[in-house]
Scaffold this motif. Structure first.
Motif, short mmCIF file in Angstrom:
data_model
loop_
_atom_site.label_atom_id
_atom_site.label_comp_id
_atom_site.label_asym_id
_atom_site.label_seq_id
_atom_site.Cartn_x
_atom_site.Cartn_y
_atom_site.Cartn_z
N PHE A 229 14.71 -43.45 12.80
CA PHE A 229 14.55 -44.65 13.29
C PHE A 229 13.94 -44.83 14.84
O PHE A 229 13.21 -45.91 15.12
N LEU A 230 14.19 -44.00 15.66
CA LEU A 230 13.63 -44.06 17.06
C LEU A 230 12.26 -43.74 17.10
O LEU A 230 11.46 -44.27 17.87
N ASN A 231 11.87 -42.75 16.19
CA ASN A 231 10.45 -42.02 15.88
C ASN A 231 9.53 -43.30 15.88
O ASN A 231 8.55 -43.50 16.42
N VAL A 232 9.97 -43.95 14.60
CA VAL A 232 9.34 -45.07 14.24
C VAL A 232 9.34 -46.27 15.29
O VAL A 232 8.19 -46.86 15.40
N GLN A 233 10.48 -46.59 15.83
CA GLN A 233 10.56 -47.79 16.55
C GLN A 233 9.71 -47.71 17.69
O GLN A 233 8.97 -48.45 18.18
N LYS A 234 9.66 -46.52 18.50
CA LYS A 234 8.97 -46.17 19.80
C LYS A 234 7.55 -46.22 19.46
O LYS A 234 6.73 -46.50 20.02
N THR A 235 7.07 -45.25 18.37
CA THR A 235 5.62 -45.08 18.18
C THR A 235 5.02 -46.28 17.39
O THR A 235 3.78 -46.58 17.79
N GLY A 236 5.87 -47.08 17.08
CA GLY A 236 5.13 -48.09 16.22
C GLY A 236 5.57 -49.42 17.24
O GLY A 236 5.14 -50.80 16.94
N ARG A 237 6.13 -49.26 18.48
CA ARG A 237 6.61 -50.33 19.33
C ARG A 237 7.28 -51.53 18.36
O ARG A 237 6.85 -52.80 18.77
N MET A 238 8.28 -51.21 17.57
CA MET A 238 8.74 -52.26 16.66
C MET A 238 9.82 -52.86 17.42
O MET A 238 10.64 -52.45 18.18
N LYS A 239 9.95 -54.24 17.10
CA LYS A 239 10.78 -55.19 17.70
C LYS A 239 12.05 -55.53 16.70
O LYS A 239 11.66 -56.08 15.56
N ILE A 240 13.38 -55.47 16.93
CA ILE A 240 14.01 -55.88 16.04
C ILE A 240 14.23 -57.47 15.81
O ILE A 240 13.92 -58.05 16.83
N PRO A 241 14.38 -57.93 14.58
CA PRO A 241 14.47 -57.19 13.38
C PRO A 241 13.23 -56.47 12.76
O PRO A 241 12.17 -57.12 12.89
N PHE A 242 13.21 -55.39 12.36
CA PHE A 242 12.33 -54.65 11.45
C PHE A 242 12.91 -53.85 10.77
O PHE A 242 14.13 -53.46 10.58
N GLY A 243 11.81 -53.40 9.71
CA GLY A 243 12.45 -52.53 8.39
C GLY A 243 11.55 -51.25 8.26
O GLY A 243 10.45 -51.38 8.68
N ILE A 244 12.16 -50.28 7.69
CA ILE A 244 11.45 -49.01 7.44
C ILE A 244 11.61 -48.69 5.99
O ILE A 244 12.68 -48.82 5.41
N ALA A 245 10.43 -48.54 5.25
CA ALA A 245 10.58 -48.41 3.67
C ALA A 245 10.26 -47.10 3.39
O ALA A 245 9.34 -46.31 4.19
N GLN A 246 10.72 -46.79 2.24
CA GLN A 246 10.34 -45.32 1.86
C GLN A 246 10.50 -44.95 0.31
O GLN A 246 11.48 -45.81 -0.31
#
Ligand code: ATP
Length: 517
Positions: A229-246
């Motif tokens: 969660f944090l790896n993606v949030q930080k490196t992608g500079r994601m702002k809530i609300p956001f999603g990660i798919a797999q």
């Protein structure tokens, strides 16, 4: 045909899937491995297309959803934190006479389904009797027999829910006894105690036995998302609300694995975790229920094949949960789960790892552990839903029969077949020329063996939406025959227009537009 039983229909679908290269039993030459399957040349294409449609609908259509591809093996503490080591169990019960093993909850659910079927029968009878003036809701809330059966269902549900909540397995057994549920094989009620069985497979990491440690094959893909969660949030500079798919493989040592690819021990999931601000979960839960139903409906199947089913017993991580159920040949069953998972997973990973897994909200200046709405669908179950809904045995006007797979065009394994009418007179060369142009955009098949009728049947059977036939006239006027799978209509069109027709009809874009509009 119309009078075929659904059991026979399901058998036919399974043999069709094998005969036409969709699904094979794993390691079949060694008599197979229970509940493990391989996808053949057509199956792997269909599966890939379904995966791609899901992926594009999630990742490409939503600016605030990104995808990852995490490993199957994870640090073993992951599964402690997620609750799977302690709580990923199914209650199992054996019949002492047949020695067959069952999931206690499934025995009870099957019993409930039978009562529900009685209600449906009553409703249908009344509908025929009253015709246009029939009001289903009034009937359901006033008819004595329906009410009595509904009361039975509610009472069993309540009793079962209470037993599961306090983990009272003796009571679960007692429910089975009281409902007089018999083993379908032996026909007896000679049941063992109900026990809990953990569904995770484990194996050893490391080659030296003293140093090796037990690790698990992931039973769900979701945890790979949480720990990143944090790896993606930080490196992608994601702002809530956001999603990660797999999407990826998951493994469960299912107690009773049956119904073909519906319940497998190795299967594939497509999951999306949507991270939100605590307190907004009900709004997002509703949002994702709507969005996901729309995705299913975009395939163009009748609306009656989908329904929502709210969970009575919530999993250890959820504060609201439902399934999208699909009408499989063996009845309505779960196809996809939508769960409001609160901060259970991230909160526990914080505890077990000692690392902060929080989101800093730039607007409020505060940090918090996000809540999560999850959408989780089995790719193999989706495959089975499409295969069974598309499969049709048809009697044609000339008395002959055909099996056709009416797979939504953009998902079909092969998009177009190019067929020279005869194997001479320069027709194969012309057909190859067309094939060589089309293959850059679509998976096409070139076929010259057998009569044209037989070739059409073979293409119908694998769901190819279009056949292009090259004949002698083609050499004279640059036209071909296009034959449509569903209507079997044939039209004469210009060679130059094939590409445009194909793009119009088989492009995934059209379906994506429909769901994102
Ligand atoms: P069930 O109640 O049928 O065992 P579940 O509630 O345990 O399913 P989830 O944990 O919610 O399933 O998993 C999400 C999705 O993964 C399910 O909706 C289903 O499509 C798929 N899935 C789960 N288990 C299997 C399996 N053994 N084989 C194939 N697909 C599966």
């Amino acid at each position: 045909m119309s009078n075929i039983t659904s059991e026979d229909l399901f058998k036919n679908i399974i043999s069709h899937a094998k005969e036409y290269g969709f699904i094979f039993q794993s390691s079949e030459i060694y008599d197979g491995l229970s509940a493990v399957y391989d996808y053949g040349q057509n199956g792997s294409e269909l599966k890939k297309n379904i995966r791609e449609y899901w992926w594009k609908a999630m990742v490409q259509m939503n600016e605030n959803i990104v995808g990852i591809d995490a490993a199957i093996f994870m640090h073993p503490t992951t599964w402690k934190a997620s609750g799977h080591v302690d709580a990923f169990n199914d209650p199992l019960v054996d019949n002492k006479d047949s020695k067959k093993r069952y999931r206690a909850d499934v025995l009870i659910e099957d019993h409930l389904a039978k009562i529900e079927a009685k209600i449906s029968k009553e409703v249908e009878k009344a509908r025929t009797r009253f015709g246009d003036s029939f009001n289903e809701e009034t009937f359901r809330t006033t008819n004595a027999r329906v009410l009595e059966n509904q009361k039975k269902i509610d009472e069993i549900n309540m009793r079962f829910k209470n037993a599961l909540e306090v983990g009272d397995l003796n009571e679960v057994r007692q429910i089975i006894i009281d409902l007089e549920i018999v083993c379908p094989v032996s026909g007896t009620r000679n049941w063992t105690d109900v026990r809990q069985f953990n569904l995770m497979f484990n194996t050893q990491l490391g080659s030296v036995s003293e140093e090796s440690s037990t690790i698990y094959l992931r039973p769900e893909t979701a945890q790979g998302i949480f720990v990143n969660f944090l790896n993606v949030q930080k490196t992608g500079r994601m702002k809530i609300p956001f999603g990660i798919a797999q999407t990826g493989k998951a493994f469960r040592n299912e107690i009773v694995a049956r119904q073909f690819i519906f319940r497998m021990r190795e299967f594939e999931q497509m999951e999306m975790q949507f991270f939100i601000k605590p307190g907004t979960e009900m709004e997002w839960y509703k949002h994702w229920k709507d969005v996901r139903l729309k995705w299913h409906r975009s395939l163009g199947f009748p609306e009656t094949v989908h329904r929502f089913h709210d969970h009575l017993k919530l999993a250890h991580y959820a504060n609201a949960a439902c399934d999208i159920e699909f009408k499989f040949p063996f009845g309505f069953k779960e196809l996809e789960g939508i769960h409001s998972r609160t901060d259970f997973d991230l909160g526990n990973h914080e505890k077990f790892s000692g690392k902060k897994l929080q989101y800093f909200d730039p607007d409020s200046g505060q940090s918090y552990v996000p809540y999560v709405i999850e959408t989780s669908i089995g790719l193999d179950r989706m495959f089975l839903a499409i295969l069974s809904q598309s499969y049709a045995e048809e009697k044609l006007e000339d008395g002959s029969e055909r099996v056709v797979l009416r797979i939504p065009e953009f998902l079909a394994p092969v998009k177009c077949a190019v067929l020279p009418l005869v194997k001479k007179d320069g027709l194969p060369e012309k057909a190859r020329e067309i094939m060589d142009r089309l293959k850059f955009d679509h998976l096409c098949q070139y076929e010259e063996k057998d009569s044209i009728g037989k070739r059409y049947r073979r293409q119908d059977a694998i769901g190819t939406p279009f056949c292009i036939t090259v004949d002698h006239q083609t050499l004279e006027d640059q036209t071909v025959t296009i034959r449509y799978r569903d209507s079997m209509v044939q039209e004469r069109i210009e060679v130059g227009s094939i590409e445009k027709i194909l793009i119009d009809k088989v492009d995934m874009k059209k379906a994506l537009r429909q769901i994102s509009g």
